[in-house]
Design a protein around this motif. Sequence first.
Motif, PDB file in Angstrom:
ATOM      1  N   GLY A  99       0.822  -1.199   0.000  1.00 57.38           N
ATOM      2  CA  GLY A  99       0.000   0.000   0.000  1.00 57.38           C
ATOM      3  C   GLY A  99       0.858   1.250   0.000  1.00 57.38           C
ATOM      4  N   ASP A 100       0.351   2.315   0.605  1.00 59.04           N
ATOM      5  CA  ASP A 100       1.069   3.575   0.697  1.00 59.04           C
ATOM      6  C   ASP A 100       2.270   3.403   1.629  1.00 59.04           C
ATOM      7  OD1 ASP A 100       1.976   6.143   1.076  1.00 59.04           O
ATOM      8  OD2 ASP A 100       0.075   6.944   1.811  1.00 59.04           O
ATOM      9  N   ALA A 101       3.462   3.595   1.092  1.00 57.08           N
ATOM     10  CA  ALA A 101       4.692   3.366   1.862  1.00 57.08           C
ATOM     11  C   ALA A 101       5.337   4.650   2.343  1.00 57.08           C
ATOM     12  CB  ALA A 101       5.692   2.574   1.012  1.00 57.08           C
ATOM     13  N   SER A 102       4.596   5.744   2.351  1.00 59.66           N
ATOM     14  CA  SER A 102       5.208   7.034   2.674  1.00 59.66           C
ATOM     15  C   SER A 102       5.807   7.075   4.076  1.00 59.66           C
ATOM     16  CB  SER A 102       4.189   8.162   2.502  1.00 59.66           C
ATOM     17  OG  SER A 102       3.012   7.920   3.240  1.00 59.66           O
ATOM     18  N   ALA A 103       5.305   6.271   5.013  1.00 62.35           N
ATOM     19  CA  ALA A 103       5.824   6.284   6.384  1.00 62.35           C
ATOM     20  C   ALA A 103       7.287   5.868   6.457  1.00 62.35           C
ATOM     21  CB  ALA A 103       4.985   5.361   7.273  1.00 62.35           C
ATOM     22  N   TRP A 104       7.777   5.130   5.458  1.00 63.15           N
ATOM     23  CA  TRP A 104       9.166   4.645   5.479  1.00 63.15           C
ATOM     24  C   TRP A 104      10.078   5.431   4.547  1.00 63.15           C
ATOM     25  CZ3 TRP A 104       4.862   1.505   5.241  1.00 63.15           C
ATOM     26  CH2 TRP A 104       4.647   0.655   6.341  1.00 63.15           C
ATOM     27  N   LEU A 105       9.532   6.419   3.848  1.00 65.41           N
ATOM     28  CA  LEU A 105      10.274   7.063   2.767  1.00 65.41           C
ATOM     29  C   LEU A 105      10.549   8.542   3.038  1.00 65.41           C
ATOM     30  CD1 LEU A 105       8.427   5.380  -0.240  1.00 65.41           C
ATOM     31  CD2 LEU A 105      10.709   4.833   0.622  1.00 65.41           C
ATOM     32  N   LEU A 106      10.761   8.888   4.297  1.00 61.70           N
ATOM     33  CA  LEU A 106      10.952  10.287   4.680  1.00 61.70           C
ATOM     34  C   LEU A 106      12.415  10.674   4.809  1.00 61.70           C
ATOM     35  CD1 LEU A 106       8.044  10.572   7.262  1.00 61.70           C
ATOM     36  CD2 LEU A 106       8.057  11.218   4.850  1.00 61.70           C
ATOM     37  N   GLY A 107      13.308   9.785   4.377  1.00 60.79           N
ATOM     38  CA  GLY A 107      14.711  10.146   4.284  1.00 60.79           C
ATOM     39  C   GLY A 107      15.659   9.416   5.196  1.00 60.79           C
ATOM     40  N   ASN A 108      15.168   8.827   6.285  1.00 62.04           N
ATOM     41  CA  ASN A 108      16.075   8.190   7.243  1.00 62.04           C
ATOM     42  C   ASN A 108      15.886   6.680   7.336  1.00 62.04           C
ATOM     43  OD1 ASN A 108      17.375  10.572   8.123  1.00 62.04           O
ATOM     44  ND2 ASN A 108      15.577  11.100   9.334  1.00 62.04           N
ATOM     45  N   GLU A 109      14.985   6.132   6.523  1.00 62.49           N
ATOM     46  CA  GLU A 109      14.754   4.688   6.583  1.00 62.49           C
ATOM     47  C   GLU A 109      14.989   4.078   5.199  1.00 62.49           C
ATOM     48  OE1 GLU A 109      11.831   4.113  10.328  1.00 62.49           O
ATOM     49  OE2 GLU A 109      10.796   4.745   8.509  1.00 62.49           O
ATOM     50  N   TRP A 110      13.944   3.760   4.447  1.00 64.55           N
ATOM     51  CA  TRP A 110      14.130   3.113   3.144  1.00 64.55           C
ATOM     52  C   TRP A 110      14.367   4.140   2.043  1.00 64.55           C
ATOM     53  CZ3 TRP A 110       9.078  -0.290   3.442  1.00 64.55           C
ATOM     54  CH2 TRP A 110       9.202  -1.200   4.507  1.00 64.55           C
ATOM     55  N   ASP A 111      14.925   3.657   0.931  1.00 67.54           N
ATOM     56  CA  ASP A 111      15.093   4.493  -0.259  1.00 67.54           C
ATOM     57  C   ASP A 111      13.939   4.316  -1.231  1.00 67.54           C
ATOM     58  OD1 ASP A 111      17.823   5.467   0.337  1.00 67.54           O
ATOM     59  OD2 ASP A 111      18.343   3.345   0.134  1.00 67.54           O
ATOM     60  N   SER A 112      13.345   3.130  -1.233  1.00 71.70           N
ATOM     61  CA  SER A 112      12.349   2.805  -2.245  1.00 71.70           C
ATOM     62  C   SER A 112      11.518   1.624  -1.752  1.00 71.70           C
ATOM     63  CB  SER A 112      13.047   2.443  -3.565  1.00 71.70           C
ATOM     64  OG  SER A 112      12.121   2.040  -4.560  1.00 71.70           O
ATOM     65  N   VAL A 113      10.460   1.327  -2.484  1.00 67.12           N
ATOM     66  CA  VAL A 113       9.656   0.138  -2.199  1.00 67.12           C
ATOM     67  C   VAL A 113       9.308  -0.582  -3.502  1.00 67.12           C
ATOM     68  CG1 VAL A 113       8.594   0.974  -0.065  1.00 67.12           C
ATOM     69  CG2 VAL A 113       7.504   1.464  -2.263  1.00 67.12           C
ATOM     70  N   MET A 114       8.915  -1.838  -3.363  1.00 62.24           N
ATOM     71  CA  MET A 114       8.328  -2.572  -4.480  1.00 62.24           C
ATOM     72  C   MET A 114       6.982  -1.909  -4.755  1.00 62.24           C
ATOM     73  SD  MET A 114       9.174  -6.370  -3.024  1.00 62.24           S
ATOM     74  CE  MET A 114       8.833  -7.284  -4.543  1.00 62.24           C
ATOM     75  N   ASN A 115       6.848  -1.300  -5.914  1.00 59.79           N
ATOM     76  CA  ASN A 115       5.714  -0.414  -6.182  1.00 59.79           C
ATOM     77  C   ASN A 115       4.501  -1.201  -6.691  1.00 59.79           C
ATOM     78  OD1 ASN A 115       4.220   1.888  -6.431  1.00 59.79           O
ATOM     79  ND2 ASN A 115       5.507   2.837  -7.991  1.00 59.79           N
ATOM     80  N   TYR A 116       3.856  -1.917  -5.785  1.00 60.72           N
ATOM     81  CA  TYR A 116       2.682  -2.698  -6.155  1.00 60.72           C
ATOM     82  C   TYR A 116       1.508  -1.804  -6.548  1.00 60.72           C
ATOM     83  CZ  TYR A 116       4.761  -7.128  -4.698  1.00 60.72           C
ATOM     84  OH  TYR A 116       5.556  -8.254  -4.614  1.00 60.72           O
ATOM     85  N   ARG A 117       1.494  -0.579  -6.078  1.00 60.67           N
ATOM     86  CA  ARG A 117       0.446   0.356  -6.496  1.00 60.67           C
ATOM     87  C   ARG A 117       0.582   0.668  -7.987  1.00 60.67           C
ATOM     88  NH1 ARG A 117       1.022   5.357  -2.629  1.00 60.67           N
ATOM     89  NH2 ARG A 117      -1.003   5.964  -3.485  1.00 60.67           N
ATOM     90  N   PHE A 118       1.808   0.828  -8.437  1.00 64.03           N
ATOM     91  CA  PHE A 118       2.075   1.025  -9.865  1.00 64.03           C
ATOM     92  C   PHE A 118       1.587  -0.186 -10.656  1.00 64.03           C
ATOM     93  CE2 PHE A 118       4.885   0.029 -13.417  1.00 64.03           C
ATOM     94  CZ  PHE A 118       4.944   1.218 -14.130  1.00 64.03           C
ATOM     95  N   ARG A 119       1.919  -1.376 -10.163  1.00 64.00           N
ATOM     96  CA  ARG A 119       1.514  -2.609 -10.839  1.00 64.00           C
ATOM     97  C   ARG A 119      -0.003  -2.687 -10.987  1.00 64.00           C
ATOM     98  NH1 ARG A 119      -0.135  -7.578  -8.809  1.00 64.00           N
ATOM     99  NH2 ARG A 119       0.241  -9.357 -10.194  1.00 64.00           N
ATOM    100  N   ALA A 120      -0.724  -2.391  -9.919  1.00 60.37           N
ATOM    101  CA  ALA A 120      -2.183  -2.449  -9.965  1.00 60.37           C
ATOM    102  C   ALA A 120      -2.740  -1.438 -10.958  1.00 60.37           C
ATOM    103  CB  ALA A 120      -2.759  -2.217  -8.575  1.00 60.37           C
ATOM    104  N   ALA A 121      -2.131  -0.249 -10.995  1.00 65.58           N
ATOM    105  CA  ALA A 121      -2.598   0.789 -11.907  1.00 65.58           C
ATOM    106  C   ALA A 121      -2.422   0.375 -13.363  1.00 65.58           C
ATOM    107  CB  ALA A 121      -1.853   2.099 -11.635  1.00 65.58           C
ATOM    108  N   VAL A 122      -1.258  -0.188 -13.691  1.00 72.39           N
ATOM    109  CA  VAL A 122      -0.999  -0.559 -15.083  1.00 72.39           C
ATOM    110  C   VAL A 122      -1.870  -1.750 -15.495  1.00 72.39           C
ATOM    111  CG1 VAL A 122       0.747  -1.190 -16.778  1.00 72.39           C
ATOM    112  CG2 VAL A 122       1.339   0.346 -14.908  1.00 72.39           C
ATOM    113  N   LEU A 123      -2.058  -2.711 -14.590  1.00 73.14           N
ATOM    114  CA  LEU A 123      -2.957  -3.827 -14.912  1.00 73.14           C
ATOM    115  C   LEU A 123      -4.358  -3.318 -15.239  1.00 73.14           C
ATOM    116  CD1 LEU A 123      -1.914  -6.527 -12.277  1.00 73.14           C
ATOM    117  CD2 LEU A 123      -1.809  -6.784 -14.771  1.00 73.14           C
ATOM    118  N   SER A 124      -4.846  -2.370 -14.464  1.00 77.80           N
ATOM    119  CA  SER A 124      -6.180  -1.847 -14.728  1.00 77.80           C
ATOM    120  C   SER A 124      -6.200  -0.980 -15.988  1.00 77.80           C
ATOM    121  CB  SER A 124      -6.689  -1.052 -13.522  1.00 77.80           C
ATOM    122  OG  SER A 124      -7.015  -1.921 -12.456  1.00 77.80           O
ATOM    123  N   TRP A 125      -5.121  -0.280 -16.257  1.00 74.10           N
ATOM    124  CA  TRP A 125      -5.015   0.488 -17.500  1.00 74.10           C
ATOM    125  C   TRP A 125      -5.090  -0.430 -18.721  1.00 74.10           C
ATOM    126  CZ3 TRP A 125      -5.196   4.664 -20.363  1.00 74.10           C
ATOM    127  CH2 TRP A 125      -4.378   4.821 -21.488  1.00 74.10           C
TER     128      TRP A 125
END
Length: 330
Positions: A99-125
């Motif tokens: 889901g929304d991974a913004s809680a981990w992406l504020l600069g001091n934890e993760w750099d990126s996530v597996m973007n399953y939201r992108f995947r869902a969007a393109v499948l529906s597109w």
Amino acid sequence: CNNDTPTTYEAWYGYSSLPKLQANSSAVRNLIWSNGLNSVGPYWVSQGANGWRFDVGGDVDPGRTANPANDYWEGFRAAVRNSAVTGQSDVMMLGEEWGDASAWLLGNEWDSVMNYRFRAAVLSWLFTGCATGTIGCTGGTQFEDNDANIGSATCALGYLSPSGFNTVLRSIQEDYPPQAFNAMMNLEGSHDTNRVRYLLKKINNDSDAAAVQRLKEWWLFAFTYAGAPTLYYGDEVALSHDAVWDGTRWQDDPYNRAPYPWPDESGASYSPVTDTLQFARKMSSIRWSYRALQDGAVQHGLIIDDANQLYGFARTTGSQTALIALNRSG
């Protein structure tokens, strides 16, 4: 309900083979990252690992906004990027979050996530309809499996118009800092999902020919969009295995992990599709030929034509502009 063996310790989702470690325990932290090269994280970075992927990483530390007192990922980041110890200062930290991974992406934890939201969007597109009366399809307009369904973070699959596609893409962009948004792992599938060719077949009225064409259209978008276009092994040759119906939903295991059809190995009941491999290589070459397609800023929605199913966007740098127009109609 998932307990497979009685335990005297807390286990992840009740699976006894996966005991839960206490993230704030000094012993656990020493084991994983806080004891220099005697810890797992720094040691393997010193041996040449360039990054780490964290399976269900949110279960370890729910992120900076959810629980600021839990500094597990901040500590891991500092430890593996200590070049005096590990020899590297730019180690990649990639989380799994559907889901929304913004809680981990504020600069001091993760750099990126597996973007399953992108995947869902393109499948529906790329959704043109599912075969009415087939399992998993509702009314010809909505398809569900064990990952994409009404109760999941990425929802069921159904057609996204150009305006809807634009809205979802911009929603993802608005949730993340630019540094993270431009480093998203934009995957089409993984070891946790059904094969993309299978899904594209199901959401294109069970047409396998349409699925292969949609796969190319996926790459046309992914290799020109922001983030890192990511292929799960075998998708470049359109590896396809049907899901398994468990009486409730289509399940991805075990055929999502089918072996690659190497030409020098016998016994496989499937063959690689060299046409898709050539197209994937072409799109990769195009991306690496133009700086704007690598890290140019995204200008969403330059074309939004719902009636004709057209969507267009741009990638821009200080000296280069790439214009991309996508046609989803016949």
